[in-house]
Design an enzyme around this catalytic site. Structure first.
Site, mmCIF file in Angstrom:
data_model
loop_
_atom_site.group_PDB
_atom_site.id
_atom_site.type_symbol
_atom_site.label_atom_id
_atom_site.label_comp_id
_atom_site.label_asym_id
_atom_site.label_seq_id
_atom_site.Cartn_x
_atom_site.Cartn_y
_atom_site.Cartn_z
ATOM 1 C CE LYS A 96 -2.713 -1.003 -1.165
ATOM 2 N NZ LYS A 96 -3.776 -2.057 -1.961
ATOM 3 C CG HIS A 118 4.332 -6.101 -0.474
ATOM 4 N ND1 HIS A 118 4.489 -4.799 -1.534
ATOM 5 C CD2 HIS A 118 3.112 -6.661 -1.313
ATOM 6 C CE1 HIS A 118 3.658 -4.487 -2.738
ATOM 7 N NE2 HIS A 118 2.555 -5.726 -2.480
ATOM 8 C CB SER A 142 -3.851 2.340 2.102
ATOM 9 O OG SER A 142 -4.320 2.156 0.641
HETATM 10 P P1 A3P Z 1 -4.778 4.587 -1.178
HETATM 11 O O1 A3P Z 1 -5.405 3.572 -1.346
HETATM 12 O O2 A3P Z 1 -4.999 5.583 -0.230
HETATM 13 O O3 A3P Z 1 -5.427 5.351 -2.391
HETATM 14 P P2 A3P Z 1 -0.134 -0.111 -3.937
HETATM 15 O O4 A3P Z 1 -0.439 -0.140 -5.029
HETATM 16 O O5 A3P Z 1 1.069 -0.371 -3.450
HETATM 17 O O6 A3P Z 1 -1.156 -1.980 -3.430
HETATM 18 O O7 A3P Z 1 -0.630 1.339 -2.596
HETATM 19 C C1 A3P Z 1 -2.136 1.272 -3.504
HETATM 20 C C2 A3P Z 1 -2.032 3.086 -2.844
HETATM 21 O O8 A3P Z 1 -1.476 3.542 -3.760
HETATM 22 C C3 A3P Z 1 -3.238 3.365 -3.119
HETATM 23 O O9 A3P Z 1 -3.226 3.780 -2.295
HETATM 24 C C4 A3P Z 1 -3.745 3.292 -3.978
HETATM 25 O O10 A3P Z 1 -4.757 4.863 -4.365
HETATM 26 C C5 A3P Z 1 -2.149 4.388 -4.343
HETATM 27 N N1 A3P Z 1 -2.493 4.648 -5.778
HETATM 28 C C6 A3P Z 1 -2.283 4.323 -7.021
HETATM 29 N N2 A3P Z 1 -1.589 4.990 -7.916
HETATM 30 C C7 A3P Z 1 -1.876 5.557 -7.763
HETATM 31 C C8 A3P Z 1 -1.756 7.176 -8.085
HETATM 32 N N3 A3P Z 1 -1.705 6.918 -9.609
HETATM 33 N N4 A3P Z 1 -1.160 7.804 -7.694
HETATM 34 C C9 A3P Z 1 -1.583 8.221 -6.012
HETATM 35 N N5 A3P Z 1 -1.586 7.171 -5.823
HETATM 36 C C10 A3P Z 1 -1.599 6.364 -5.770
#
Ligand code: A3P
Length: 289
Positions: free
Chosen positions: A42, A102, A132
């Site tokens: 996340k 991860h 998140s």
């Molecule tokens: P939120 O749940 O706070 O919206 P991962 O890919 O490591 O699982 O992380 C997911 C988080 O990154 C989510 O956060 C998601 O919305 C955010 N995320 C993914 N793409 C993004 C982007 N282009 N810009 C900003 N945040 C992004």
């Protein structure tokens, strides 16, 4: 059974199915030109992967799509039901490969160090990660019920969540930076000035791209664009694993959303705990931007 129980791998809580496949992951043979994307869950894994994939394809969206398997940057350690494992995907991927993980630093297969692979780590402030992760537990069906937000927060602080302690993860990778080819990035910086962060990545990779291509990459990897991109938003990729009606994978994509979720008391408790666990570290997080 889709729900995955957690086991323990060298003291780190991980999905049992993953622990079963561990010997193959541990023995993974990295290639010298592999680039590893490493994150605590996340923290912007999907975002950074999309940026890297676009950089590798010189900003050509169509080429990115053509190379797609089900997920263009395979996860080293994971296997989705009915899909090839990350290892299998990687073995059939031509160089130069992008690899996603991860894993905490101490569990990374040694071959990445032996081959001196470039590594890009992205960290995000723990309050936003915790929120998140809570929503991700609710929408991704491999997880057991995370309980209430308050309960989940306790488990997060105690490191009783998949991939273990956020605090150990960010500190462990930060310390490695002293001796290895490692670019340590922050989600909050990427939010504030994505162009600057993409330039850092390009410099680290020793790659140059024309300004117009960088513009295209920034546009394509913005939250709004990724949210509607089926190759990035997970909506069509793993339908049996995620329920986007509970919470979309690309949920909010901002810094500081934790303020809409933490109570004042929870925030104080979290801060105290944070200071204890991060004491003596020169690693600093922006809790909002
Ligand atoms: P939120 O749940 O706070 O919206 P991962 O890919 O490591 O699982 O992380 C997911 C988080 O990154 C989510 O956060 C998601 O919305 C955010 N995320 C993914 N793409 C993004 C982007 N282009 N810009 C900003 N945040 C992004």
């Amino acid at each position: 059974e889709i729900v995955q129980e957690l086991g323990s791998l060298h003291g780190v809580p991980l999905y049992k199915s993953f622990i079963e496949g561990w010997p193959r992951v541990k023995a993974f043979q990295a290639r010298p030109d592999d680039v590893l994307i490493s994150t605590y869950p996340k923290s912007g894994t999907t975002w950074l992967s999309e940026i890297m994939d676009m950089i590798y394809h010189d900003g050509d969206v169509e080429k990115c799509r053509r190379d797609a398997i089900y997920n263009r940057v395979p996860f080293l350690e994971l296997k989705a039901p009915g899909e090839m494992s990350g290892i299998e995907q990687l073995e059939s991927t031509p160089s130069p490969r992008l690899v996603k993980t991860h894993l905490p630093v101490q569990l990374l297969p040694t071959s990445f160090w032996e081959k001196d692979c470039k590594i890009i780590y992205m960290a995000r402030n723990p309050k936003d990660v915790a929120i998140s992760y809570y929503y991700f537990h609710r929408m991704a069906k491999i997880h057991q019920d995370p309980g209430t937000k308050a309960e989940f927060l306790e488990n997060f602080m105690a490191g009783k969540v998949p991939y273990g302690s956020w605090y150990d993860h960010v500190r462990g990778w930060w310390e490695k930076k002293q001796e290895k080819q490692l670019l340590y990035l922050f989600y909050e910086d990427m939010k504030k000035d994505p162009r600057q962060e993409v330039q850092k990545i390009l410099q680290f990779l020793g790659k140059e791209l024309a300004e117009g291509i960088v513009d295209r990459i920034l546009h394509h990897t913005s939250f709004q664009e990724m949210k509607k991109n089926p190759a990035a938003n997970y909506e069509t990729m793993l339908p049996i694993l995620m329920d986007h009606s509970v919470s979309p994978f690309l949920r909010k994509g901002v810094s500081g959303d934790w303020k809409n979720h933490f109570t004042v008391a929870q925030n104080e408790r979290f801060d105290q705990h944070y200071q204890k666990l991060m004491a003596g570290s020169d690693l600093h997080f922006q809790m909002e931007v």
